[in-house]
Design an enzyme around this catalytic site. Structure first.
Site, PDB file in Angstrom:
ATOM      1  CG  HIS A 163      -2.181  -0.829   1.082  1.00 37.20           C
ATOM      2  ND1 HIS A 163      -2.516  -1.587   2.315  1.00 37.20           N
ATOM      3  CD2 HIS A 163      -3.070  -1.134   0.208  1.00 37.20           C
ATOM      4  CE1 HIS A 163      -3.647  -2.152   2.080  1.00 37.20           C
ATOM      5  NE2 HIS A 163      -3.603  -2.158   0.702  1.00 37.20           N
ATOM      6  CB  CYS A 250      -3.843  -1.141   8.795  1.00 36.72           C
ATOM      7  SG  CYS A 250      -2.442  -1.196   7.690  1.00 36.72           S
TER       8      CYS A 250
END
Length: 255
Positions: A163, A250
């Protein structure tokens, strides 16, 4: 400043989370304690934390950041690129939690895929990483929605990281942590780039919360550089989440 945070307690099935790391399976009991400590750190930073119940059918569902983007003016439900996570974005309790805070809730539609782990907010501008999880169509839809609310976005190519925020994170006051491919990205040269050494690459995923920076445990160089900039630092162990490609950002939606 952030006022609210949404988190989800890890389920027992967290041990089956998607991973590219070769570090073994997380230990559920340890992951639970680490999550509690994470929530305590967020509370210390002055936010109200909404805690959602675990979802056994979704091993990765504690990584709530990926299923929604929370902005000043709207929340945007994503469409995760990992197929096993797609239904997480439809969970009623998440939609219900968001609707308590937002009148405007938008949604990314097929064939767009986007996970908010690929989205970095810098003021009213959003950098969107094009990755295996976030495609051009998802990014395009996201930028269109952002622009509808007077915000802006642009895409960033990435080739090495899972990511965008795996390797680059904005910690306010023009300061940005970066490692690897992100150190040379033209988009980021206008910021004060804090170079994270490769051996501490995981430590690039820190989060700014109301003048505190929450830093993962075990990354002394990263911690020292952040402290040098004058931030108050809170250290949280996320070693069990590292085993399933997860980090500090996250685990929460911050807004």
């Amino acid at each position: 400043m952030f006022k609210n945070v949404i988190v989800r307690i890890p389920s027992k099935t967290v041990v089956e989370g998607i991973t590219s790391a070769d570090e073994g399976k997380p230990i559920y009991e340890k992951a639970l304690v680490q999550h509690e400590n994470y929530v305590m750190a967020l509370t210390k930073a002055g936010v109200e934390v909404t805690v959602l119940e675990p979802k056994e059918e979704f091993p990765d569902s504690c990584f709530v950041e990926d299923v929604a983007l929370c902005t000043k003016h709207c929340a945007i439900i994503t469409r995760p690129g990992a197929e096993s996570r797609r239904l997480e974005a439809e969970l009623p309790d998440m939609k219900e939690a968001l609707s308590k805070f937002y009148d405007n809730i938008e949604q990314i539609k097929e064939p767009g895929t986007i996970e908010a782990g690929d989205i970095m907010m810098v003021g009213d501008h959003f950098y969107i990483g094009l990755s295996d999880r976030t495609n051009e169509e998802g990014a395009k839809q996201m930028i269109t929605i952002l622009e509808k609310y007077g915000l802006s976005g642009e895409t960033v190519e990435l080739s090495e990281m899972l990511h965008l925020k795996t390797g680059v994170n904005y910690i306010e006051n023009n300061n940005m942590l970066a490692v690897g491919e992100f150190l040379t990205k033209e988009d980021f040269q206008k910021y004060n780039l804090i170079e994270v050494p490769e051996e501490e690459a995981y430590g690039a995923n820190c989060i700014w919360v109301n003048d505190y920076v929450i830093v993962p445990e075990g990354y002394p160089t990263v911690q020292a550089e952040i402290e040098k900039l004058g931030y108050k630092v809170l250290v949280v162990d996320t070693s069990e989440y590292r085993k399933i490609d997860g980090g500090l950002s996250c685990l929460s939606l911050r807004f």
